[in-house]
Design a protein around this motif. Structure first.
Motif, PDB file in Angstrom:
ATOM      1  N   ARG A 141       0.849  -1.185   0.000  1.00 41.94           N
ATOM      2  CA  ARG A 141       0.000   0.000   0.000  1.00 41.94           C
ATOM      3  C   ARG A 141       0.880   1.228   0.000  1.00 41.94           C
ATOM      4  O   ARG A 141       2.059   1.153   0.304  1.00 41.94           O
ATOM      5  CB  ARG A 141      -0.906   0.037   1.224  1.00 41.94           C
ATOM      6  CG  ARG A 141      -1.949  -1.035   1.213  1.00 41.94           C
ATOM      7  CD  ARG A 141      -2.869  -0.874   2.361  1.00 41.94           C
ATOM      8  NE  ARG A 141      -3.908  -1.880   2.294  1.00 41.94           N
ATOM      9  CZ  ARG A 141      -4.949  -1.875   3.072  1.00 41.94           C
ATOM     10  NH1 ARG A 141      -5.109  -0.946   3.980  1.00 41.94           N
ATOM     11  NH2 ARG A 141      -5.861  -2.805   2.969  1.00 41.94           N
ATOM     12  N   GLY A 142       0.285   2.362  -0.300  1.00 43.44           N
ATOM     13  CA  GLY A 142       1.057   3.596  -0.283  1.00 43.44           C
ATOM     14  C   GLY A 142       0.181   4.790  -0.570  1.00 43.44           C
ATOM     15  O   GLY A 142      -1.040   4.694  -0.551  1.00 43.44           O
ATOM     16  N   VAL A 143       0.821   5.902  -0.841  1.00 39.10           N
ATOM     17  CA  VAL A 143       0.121   7.117  -1.230  1.00 39.10           C
ATOM     18  C   VAL A 143       0.769   7.643  -2.499  1.00 39.10           C
ATOM     19  O   VAL A 143       1.924   7.340  -2.792  1.00 39.10           O
ATOM     20  CB  VAL A 143       0.168   8.205  -0.124  1.00 39.10           C
ATOM     21  CG1 VAL A 143      -0.564   7.750   1.104  1.00 39.10           C
ATOM     22  CG2 VAL A 143       1.583   8.599   0.212  1.00 39.10           C
ATOM     23  N   SER A 144       0.015   8.421  -3.263  1.00 39.42           N
ATOM     24  CA  SER A 144       0.582   8.969  -4.490  1.00 39.42           C
ATOM     25  C   SER A 144       0.401  10.473  -4.522  1.00 39.42           C
ATOM     26  O   SER A 144      -0.476  11.023  -3.866  1.00 39.42           O
ATOM     27  CB  SER A 144      -0.085   8.333  -5.719  1.00 39.42           C
ATOM     28  OG  SER A 144      -1.446   8.709  -5.796  1.00 39.42           O
ATOM     29  N   VAL A 145       1.260  11.109  -5.288  1.00 41.77           N
ATOM     30  CA  VAL A 145       1.204  12.560  -5.459  1.00 41.77           C
ATOM     31  C   VAL A 145       1.442  12.846  -6.945  1.00 41.77           C
ATOM     32  O   VAL A 145       2.197  12.140  -7.608  1.00 41.77           O
ATOM     33  CB  VAL A 145       2.245  13.262  -4.547  1.00 41.77           C
ATOM     34  CG1 VAL A 145       3.658  12.899  -4.920  1.00 41.77           C
ATOM     35  CG2 VAL A 145       2.046  14.759  -4.548  1.00 41.77           C
ATOM     36  N   LYS A 146       0.754  13.863  -7.488  1.00 37.79           N
ATOM     37  CA  LYS A 146       0.853  14.203  -8.905  1.00 37.79           C
ATOM     38  C   LYS A 146       2.153  14.953  -9.181  1.00 37.79           C
ATOM     39  O   LYS A 146       2.490  15.897  -8.473  1.00 37.79           O
ATOM     40  CB  LYS A 146      -0.344  15.058  -9.312  1.00 37.79           C
ATOM     41  CG  LYS A 146      -0.375  15.386 -10.776  1.00 37.79           C
ATOM     42  CD  LYS A 146      -1.600  16.207 -11.107  1.00 37.79           C
ATOM     43  CE  LYS A 146      -1.549  16.647 -12.555  1.00 37.79           C
ATOM     44  NZ  LYS A 146      -2.698  17.467 -12.900  1.00 37.79           N
ATOM     45  N   LEU A 147       2.891  14.510 -10.211  1.00 38.36           N
ATOM     46  CA  LEU A 147       4.147  15.150 -10.615  1.00 38.36           C
ATOM     47  C   LEU A 147       4.216  15.228 -12.133  1.00 38.36           C
ATOM     48  O   LEU A 147       3.530  14.486 -12.830  1.00 38.36           O
ATOM     49  CB  LEU A 147       5.345  14.330 -10.120  1.00 38.36           C
ATOM     50  CG  LEU A 147       5.555  14.233  -8.614  1.00 38.36           C
ATOM     51  CD1 LEU A 147       6.645  13.240  -8.302  1.00 38.36           C
ATOM     52  CD2 LEU A 147       5.911  15.587  -8.051  1.00 38.36           C
ATOM     53  N   ASP A 148       5.075  16.096 -12.628  1.00 37.44           N
ATOM     54  CA  ASP A 148       5.335  16.173 -14.067  1.00 37.44           C
ATOM     55  C   ASP A 148       6.464  15.213 -14.418  1.00 37.44           C
ATOM     56  O   ASP A 148       7.397  15.012 -13.637  1.00 37.44           O
ATOM     57  CB  ASP A 148       5.733  17.598 -14.466  1.00 37.44           C
ATOM     58  CG  ASP A 148       4.599  18.578 -14.262  1.00 37.44           C
ATOM     59  OD1 ASP A 148       4.887  19.730 -13.885  1.00 37.44           O
ATOM     60  OD2 ASP A 148       3.435  18.200 -14.488  1.00 37.44           O
ATOM     61  N   ASP A 149       6.413  14.658 -15.631  1.00 37.45           N
ATOM     62  CA  ASP A 149       7.441  13.707 -16.080  1.00 37.45           C
ATOM     63  C   ASP A 149       8.841  14.319 -16.036  1.00 37.45           C
ATOM     64  O   ASP A 149       9.816  13.635 -15.745  1.00 37.45           O
ATOM     65  CB  ASP A 149       7.150  13.232 -17.497  1.00 37.45           C
ATOM     66  CG  ASP A 149       5.961  12.300 -17.562  1.00 37.45           C
ATOM     67  OD1 ASP A 149       5.462  12.064 -18.671  1.00 37.45           O
ATOM     68  OD2 ASP A 149       5.539  11.790 -16.506  1.00 37.45           O
ATOM     69  N   CYS A 150       8.956  15.611 -16.301  1.00 38.78           N
ATOM     70  CA  CYS A 150      10.275  16.249 -16.342  1.00 38.78           C
ATOM     71  C   CYS A 150      10.934  16.307 -14.966  1.00 38.78           C
ATOM     72  O   CYS A 150      12.141  16.531 -14.860  1.00 38.78           O
ATOM     73  CB  CYS A 150      10.180  17.650 -16.931  1.00 38.78           C
ATOM     74  SG  CYS A 150       9.196  18.791 -15.944  1.00 38.78           S
ATOM     75  N   GLN A 151      10.187  16.059 -13.893  1.00 39.33           N
ATOM     76  CA  GLN A 151      10.751  16.074 -12.548  1.00 39.33           C
ATOM     77  C   GLN A 151      11.362  14.734 -12.152  1.00 39.33           C
ATOM     78  O   GLN A 151      11.979  14.637 -11.104  1.00 39.33           O
ATOM     79  CB  GLN A 151       9.665  16.427 -11.525  1.00 39.33           C
ATOM     80  CG  GLN A 151       9.141  17.836 -11.622  1.00 39.33           C
ATOM     81  CD  GLN A 151       8.052  18.068 -10.597  1.00 39.33           C
ATOM     82  OE1 GLN A 151       6.927  17.653 -10.786  1.00 39.33           O
ATOM     83  NE2 GLN A 151       8.414  18.729  -9.517  1.00 39.33           N
ATOM     84  N   LEU A 152      11.165  13.698 -12.963  1.00 40.43           N
ATOM     85  CA  LEU A 152      11.555  12.339 -12.585  1.00 40.43           C
ATOM     86  C   LEU A 152      12.766  11.848 -13.349  1.00 40.43           C
ATOM     87  O   LEU A 152      12.976  12.207 -14.499  1.00 40.43           O
ATOM     88  CB  LEU A 152      10.380  11.382 -12.837  1.00 40.43           C
ATOM     89  CG  LEU A 152       9.053  11.748 -12.180  1.00 40.43           C
ATOM     90  CD1 LEU A 152       7.972  10.794 -12.639  1.00 40.43           C
ATOM     91  CD2 LEU A 152       9.182  11.752 -10.680  1.00 40.43           C
ATOM     92  N   GLU A 153      13.565  10.997 -12.692  1.00 42.97           N
ATOM     93  CA  GLU A 153      14.641  10.285 -13.369  1.00 42.97           C
ATOM     94  C   GLU A 153      14.467   8.805 -13.067  1.00 42.97           C
ATOM     95  O   GLU A 153      14.121   8.417 -11.950  1.00 42.97           O
ATOM     96  CB  GLU A 153      16.013  10.779 -12.927  1.00 42.97           C
ATOM     97  CG  GLU A 153      16.351  10.536 -11.480  1.00 42.97           C
ATOM     98  CD  GLU A 153      17.707  11.082 -11.094  1.00 42.97           C
ATOM     99  OE1 GLU A 153      17.930  11.215  -9.880  1.00 42.97           O
ATOM    100  OE2 GLU A 153      18.542  11.360 -11.969  1.00 42.97           O
ATOM    101  N   VAL A 154      14.667   7.981 -14.080  1.00 46.12           N
ATOM    102  CA  VAL A 154      14.456   6.546 -13.949  1.00 46.12           C
ATOM    103  C   VAL A 154      15.633   5.919 -13.221  1.00 46.12           C
ATOM    104  O   VAL A 154      16.787   6.189 -13.537  1.00 46.12           O
ATOM    105  CB  VAL A 154      14.275   5.895 -15.343  1.00 46.12           C
ATOM    106  CG1 VAL A 154      14.095   4.396 -15.224  1.00 46.12           C
ATOM    107  CG2 VAL A 154      13.097   6.523 -16.061  1.00 46.12           C
ATOM    108  N   LEU A 155      15.354   5.071 -12.223  1.00 44.98           N
ATOM    109  CA  LEU A 155      16.404   4.421 -11.438  1.00 44.98           C
ATOM    110  C   LEU A 155      16.928   3.158 -12.097  1.00 44.98           C
ATOM    111  O   LEU A 155      18.072   2.794 -11.891  1.00 44.98           O
ATOM    112  CB  LEU A 155      15.896   4.076 -10.041  1.00 44.98           C
ATOM    113  CG  LEU A 155      15.638   5.261  -9.118  1.00 44.98           C
ATOM    114  CD1 LEU A 155      15.088   4.772  -7.784  1.00 44.98           C
ATOM    115  CD2 LEU A 155      16.912   6.044  -8.890  1.00 44.98           C
ATOM    116  N   THR A 156      16.149   2.464 -12.893  1.00 44.31           N
ATOM    117  CA  THR A 156      16.586   1.194 -13.475  1.00 44.31           C
ATOM    118  C   THR A 156      17.787   1.391 -14.390  1.00 44.31           C
ATOM    119  O   THR A 156      18.616   0.507 -14.499  1.00 44.31           O
ATOM    120  CB  THR A 156      15.438   0.543 -14.265  1.00 44.31           C
ATOM    121  OG1 THR A 156      14.913   1.475 -15.221  1.00 44.31           O
ATOM    122  CG2 THR A 156      14.349   0.051 -13.341  1.00 44.31           C
TER     123      THR A 156
END
Length: 163
Positions: A141-156
């Protein structure tokens, strides 16, 4: 502790009296009454769960309250505490959170900019918006928050580079 239905707050009252350290995140639920007044209630973020720290004696005392349906031991306590700290910080920021009942498969990411910089989680796609899921893996379980794609970097990709 997995509580009986709607017994989270009652268990927390008992644990407080017994001086057993515990945590059960709650979020504010704002609703307007028929008369137009805004009512604020606090609902458990993870229904039926109260987390406590203690040994067998503390577990026994908690089970004896009559509020507990099942007691589960957490093996990876460091990861679990880290997940709960992230949830606690999100609640303290007073941003709108959405309760997620099941962790959905998706990419692992880290937020690289903005107020949530450094947070790690799984991306959920929902009707034209990207949501970052901050999860407590033990309960799925968890919680989510709305973000823009440009704020994220993929860890894989980082994992693949290190191989």
């Amino acid at each position: 502790m997995y509580t009986r239905s709607r017994q989270e707050k009652q268990l927390m009252r008992h644990l407080r009296k017994l001086e057993i350290p515990h945590y059960a995140p709650q979020i504010a639920n704002r609703r307007r009454s028929p008369a137009g007044r805004i009512r604020i209630t606090y609902q458990p973020l993870f229904s039926n769960y109260v987390f406590m720290c203690g040994g067998e004696e503390a577990r026994y005392k908690a089970v004896c309250t009559g509020c507990v349906q099942q007691a589960a031991k957490i093996d990876d306590t460091h990861q679990f505490v880290s997940d709960l700290r992230q949830i606690h910080t999100l609640i303290a920021m007073d941003v709108p959170l959405t309760i997620e009942d099941r962790i959905q498969p998706g990419q692992q990411v880290r937020v690289k900019s903005g107020v949530f910089a450094g947070y790690e989680g799984t991306v959920l796609q929902r009707t034209q918006e990207t949501r970052l899921l901050v999860a407590v893996r033990f309960m799925e379980r968890g919680v989510s928050v709305k973000l823009d794609d440009c704020q994220l970097e993929v860890l894989t990709r980082e994992v693949e580079k290190n191989r």
